[in-house]
Write a protein that holds these residues in place. Structure first.
Motif, mmCIF file in Angstrom:
data_model
loop_
_atom_site.group_PDB
_atom_site.id
_atom_site.type_symbol
_atom_site.label_atom_id
_atom_site.label_comp_id
_atom_site.label_asym_id
_atom_site.label_seq_id
_atom_site.Cartn_x
_atom_site.Cartn_y
_atom_site.Cartn_z
ATOM 1 N N CYS A 227 0.835 -1.205 0.000
ATOM 2 C CA CYS A 227 0.000 0.000 0.000
ATOM 3 C C CYS A 227 0.870 1.255 0.000
ATOM 4 O O CYS A 227 1.751 1.401 0.838
ATOM 5 C CB CYS A 227 -0.916 0.004 1.220
ATOM 6 S SG CYS A 227 -1.925 1.492 1.312
ATOM 7 N N HIS B 192 0.190 3.588 3.401
ATOM 8 C CA HIS B 192 0.669 3.310 4.755
ATOM 9 C C HIS B 192 1.854 2.357 4.646
ATOM 10 O O HIS B 192 2.085 1.770 3.596
ATOM 11 C CB HIS B 192 -0.450 2.779 5.662
ATOM 12 C CG HIS B 192 -0.751 1.318 5.509
ATOM 13 N ND1 HIS B 192 -1.603 0.824 4.544
ATOM 14 C CD2 HIS B 192 -0.304 0.247 6.203
ATOM 15 C CE1 HIS B 192 -1.684 -0.490 4.660
ATOM 16 N NE2 HIS B 192 -0.901 -0.870 5.658
ATOM 17 N N CYS C 297 -7.305 -0.689 -0.003
ATOM 18 C CA CYS C 297 -6.312 -1.186 0.945
ATOM 19 C C CYS C 297 -7.052 -1.926 2.046
ATOM 20 O O CYS C 297 -7.933 -1.364 2.687
ATOM 21 C CB CYS C 297 -5.511 -0.030 1.542
ATOM 22 S SG CYS C 297 -4.538 -0.542 2.970
ATOM 23 N N CYS D 95 -4.998 1.431 6.544
ATOM 24 C CA CYS D 95 -5.674 2.672 6.149
ATOM 25 C C CYS D 95 -7.081 2.414 5.628
ATOM 26 O O CYS D 95 -7.936 3.285 5.728
ATOM 27 C CB CYS D 95 -4.845 3.524 5.201
ATOM 28 S SG CYS D 95 -4.405 2.786 3.657
HETATM 29 ZN ZN LIG Z 1 -3.041 1.144 3.215
#
Ligand SMILES: [Zn+2]
Length: 228
Positions: free
Chosen positions: A34, A37, A55, A59
């Protein structure tokens, strides 16, 4: 705006994401680390069929090619549309509030409120509303996105400020019912505060107003904007 559909047709989300995220095929979809994050195990997915991403890590964000670019570059929707339309070679003339006819302006004003509340649902202060929708009401994220359900923060003029920023007047906000007039003669204020927002459509699918359900003890439990 048709330019939105055109962009999605011409630019593959998978290719677009691949420029900045290393993706691996996973079943019918793609996944990677991701970009929003820090993680060691990939939980970021791109769904080819629907041209969406999500995601499943901390997050929990998701969306389409526009929201991906918006989030990556910290742009608003208009800016992302301009960038992607240019890249896709899609003819698109940004419509400013000044160039719109009155009825279009009111529609744009109401849509802006919907977008704004949708945006706020994704923020940390929207967690209480997300929990209500996902857990208490048992809605899926897809349903929430599809119906553009949002969150009006418990503040007096946060939407009003956004409308101003985008060139809409108090009169227009009042006309579409997202602002309310103060009977003490003060500035108009946000009609919806601390409420989960459900866009209301007529039977032809046109956005005509908003409904808001309060979270917590306030009254009334359900509040609708006066519809025109
Ligand atoms: Zn994420």
């Amino acid at each position: 705006v048709d330019a939105v559909a055109e962009v999605k047709q011409r630019i593959s989300l998978t290719d677009f994401v691949s420029r900045t995220v290393k993706l691996q095929k996973s079943g019918r979809n793609y996944r990677g680390l991701c970009p929003f994050h820090t993680e060691k195990t990939p939980s970021f997915y791109v769904f080819e069929d629907t041209a969406t991403w999500r995601c499943f890590g901390s997050c929990g964000e998701g969306g389409d090619i526009f929201s991906f670019l918006q989030k990556r570059e910290n742009m608003d929707f208009r800016e992302a549309l301009e960038v992607l339309a240019r890249e896709a070679g899609v003819q698109y003339s940004p419509r400013t509030p000044e160039s719109l006819k009155e009825e279009d302006r009111l529609n744009a004003c109401l849509s802006l409120a919907v977008d704004f509340y949708q945006e706020n649902l994704q923020k940390s202060h929207g967690e209480i509303a997300q929990k209500y929708l996902l857990k208490d009401r048992g809605l899926s994220q897809e349903t929430i996105d599809y119906f553009k359900i949002g969150w009006a923060p418990d503040e007096w003029r946060i939407l009003r400020n956004r409308l101003k920023e985008k060139g809409f007047s108090d009169e227009e906000g009042l006309a579409v019912g997202v602002l309310a007039e103060s009977d003490k003669g003060g500035l108009p204020y946000d009609r919806f505060r601390g409420r989960v927002i459900f866009p209301i459509h007529d039977n032809r699918g046109n956005l005509v107003g908003l409904g808001g359900r309060i979270l917590g003890d306030g009254e009334p439990k359900y509040l609708n904007s006066p519809q025109t």
